[in-house]
Design a protein around this motif. Structure first.
Motif, PDB file in Angstrom:
ATOM      1  N   VAL A   7      11.468   8.110 -11.951  1.00 43.70           N
ATOM      2  CA  VAL A   7      10.817   6.775 -11.751  1.00 43.70           C
ATOM      3  C   VAL A   7      11.617   5.624 -11.183  1.00 43.70           C
ATOM      4  O   VAL A   7      11.036   4.978 -10.400  1.00 43.70           O
ATOM      5  N   THR A   8      13.153   5.411 -11.620  1.00 47.80           N
ATOM      6  CA  THR A   8      13.786   4.524 -10.951  1.00 47.80           C
ATOM      7  C   THR A   8      13.774   4.762  -9.331  1.00 47.80           C
ATOM      8  O   THR A   8      13.991   3.796  -8.695  1.00 47.80           O
ATOM      9  N   GLY A   9      13.818   5.980  -9.118  1.00 50.95           N
ATOM     10  CA  GLY A   9      13.953   6.343  -7.507  1.00 50.95           C
ATOM     11  C   GLY A   9      12.389   6.006  -7.013  1.00 50.95           C
ATOM     12  O   GLY A   9      12.441   5.286  -5.904  1.00 50.95           O
ATOM     13  N   PHE A  10      11.602   6.189  -7.477  1.00 46.97           N
ATOM     14  CA  PHE A  10      10.210   5.903  -6.993  1.00 46.97           C
ATOM     15  C   PHE A  10      10.183   4.281  -6.705  1.00 46.97           C
ATOM     16  O   PHE A  10       9.551   3.554  -5.892  1.00 46.97           O
ATOM     17  N   ALA A  11      10.564   3.730  -7.886  1.00 46.19           N
ATOM     18  CA  ALA A  11      10.412   2.145  -7.902  1.00 46.19           C
ATOM     19  C   ALA A  11      11.367   1.294  -6.641  1.00 46.19           C
ATOM     20  O   ALA A  11      10.689   0.743  -6.347  1.00 46.19           O
ATOM     21  N   LEU A  12      12.547   2.145  -6.698  1.00 47.15           N
ATOM     22  CA  LEU A  12      13.238   1.579  -5.731  1.00 47.15           C
ATOM     23  C   LEU A  12      12.806   1.840  -4.439  1.00 47.15           C
ATOM     24  O   LEU A  12      13.016   0.951  -3.373  1.00 47.15           O
ATOM     25  N   SER A  13      12.278   2.937  -4.060  1.00 46.27           N
ATOM     26  CA  SER A  13      11.797   3.122  -2.869  1.00 46.27           C
ATOM     27  C   SER A  13      10.683   2.128  -2.327  1.00 46.27           C
ATOM     28  O   SER A  13      10.117   1.504  -1.273  1.00 46.27           O
ATOM     29  N   GLN A  14       9.651   1.887  -3.428  1.00 48.28           N
ATOM     30  CA  GLN A  14       8.514   0.887  -3.279  1.00 48.28           C
ATOM     31  C   GLN A  14       9.034  -0.468  -3.120  1.00 48.28           C
ATOM     32  O   GLN A  14       8.504  -1.118  -2.309  1.00 48.28           O
ATOM     33  N   ILE A  15       9.991  -0.858  -3.719  1.00 53.74           N
ATOM     34  CA  ILE A  15      10.616  -2.187  -3.672  1.00 53.74           C
ATOM     35  C   ILE A  15      11.143  -2.327  -2.254  1.00 53.74           C
ATOM     36  O   ILE A  15      11.010  -3.489  -1.569  1.00 53.74           O
ATOM     37  N   GLY A  32      10.476  -0.644   0.457  1.00 53.06           N
ATOM     38  CA  GLY A  32       9.432  -0.489   1.520  1.00 53.06           C
ATOM     39  C   GLY A  32       8.584  -1.927   1.553  1.00 53.06           C
ATOM     40  O   GLY A  32       8.311  -2.197   2.777  1.00 53.06           O
ATOM     41  N   VAL A  33       8.469  -2.820   0.579  1.00 60.21           N
ATOM     42  CA  VAL A  33       7.692  -3.908   0.505  1.00 60.21           C
ATOM     43  C   VAL A  33       8.604  -5.097   1.255  1.00 60.21           C
ATOM     44  O   VAL A  33       8.210  -5.842   2.152  1.00 60.21           O
ATOM     45  N   ALA A  34      10.193  -4.896   0.768  1.00 61.87           N
ATOM     46  CA  ALA A  34      10.924  -6.052   1.565  1.00 61.87           C
ATOM     47  C   ALA A  34      11.125  -5.852   2.900  1.00 61.87           C
ATOM     48  O   ALA A  34      11.223  -6.634   3.601  1.00 61.87           O
ATOM     49  N   ALA A  35      11.063  -4.283   3.351  1.00 62.14           N
ATOM     50  CA  ALA A  35      11.183  -3.999   4.791  1.00 62.14           C
ATOM     51  C   ALA A  35       9.842  -4.503   5.391  1.00 62.14           C
ATOM     52  O   ALA A  35       9.861  -5.194   6.688  1.00 62.14           O
ATOM     53  N   GLN A  36       8.704  -4.231   4.707  1.00 56.21           N
ATOM     54  CA  GLN A  36       7.574  -4.867   5.525  1.00 56.21           C
ATOM     55  C   GLN A  36       7.662  -6.483   5.833  1.00 56.21           C
ATOM     56  O   GLN A  36       7.175  -6.781   6.678  1.00 56.21           O
ATOM     57  N   ARG A  37       8.115  -7.074   4.758  1.00 60.70           N
ATOM     58  CA  ARG A  37       8.083  -8.537   4.695  1.00 60.70           C
ATOM     59  C   ARG A  37       9.075  -8.964   5.651  1.00 60.70           C
ATOM     60  O   ARG A  37       8.750 -10.026   6.699  1.00 60.70           O
ATOM     61  N   ALA A  38      10.101  -8.284   5.878  1.00 61.12           N
ATOM     62  CA  ALA A  38      10.988  -8.506   7.062  1.00 61.12           C
ATOM     63  C   ALA A  38      10.540  -8.401   8.208  1.00 61.12           C
ATOM     64  O   ALA A  38      10.716  -9.403   9.367  1.00 61.12           O
ATOM     65  N   ILE A  39       9.677  -7.344   8.453  1.00 60.52           N
ATOM     66  CA  ILE A  39       9.163  -7.101   9.741  1.00 60.52           C
ATOM     67  C   ILE A  39       8.136  -8.142  10.055  1.00 60.52           C
ATOM     68  O   ILE A  39       8.006  -8.702  11.053  1.00 60.52           O
ATOM     69  N   THR A  40       7.430  -8.793   9.305  1.00 59.49           N
ATOM     70  CA  THR A  40       6.269  -9.488   9.582  1.00 59.49           C
ATOM     71  C   THR A  40       7.004 -10.916   9.783  1.00 59.49           C
ATOM     72  O   THR A  40       6.599 -11.607  10.613  1.00 59.49           O
TER      73      THR A  40
END
Length: 82
Positions: free
Chosen positions: A47-55, A57-65
């Protein structure tokens, strides 16, 4: 992240109890509790691994934007100069 790291320590620590308490002292009733602890720690890690990957991913997408917006602003400003 701390929960994931701590739950990763359960399996190596449980081997000591399996060897000392279960096999040496023949306390086989403890085996089901050790197996339950290992199972729960595996679920926590998942669960923590999945949550960390989602977090991340969102942070990376925000940085790209943000980088794309900065580039578009720079490109538009440089087009006006020429």
């Amino acid at each position: 992240m701390l929960a994931s790291r701590l739950s990763g320590m359960v399996l190596p620590a449980s081997m000591k109890y399996i060897g000392d308490e279960v096999f040496t002292n023949r306390n086989y009733s403890l085996l089901k509790w050790i197996a339950l602890a290992i199972g729960v720690s595996t679920l926590v890690q998942g669960v923590t691994g999945f949550a960390l990957s989602q977090i991340l991913g969102v942070a990376a997408q925000r940085a790209i934007t943000i980088c794309e917006r900065m580039f578009k602003t720079y490109r538009t400003a440089s087009d006006l100069v020429f």
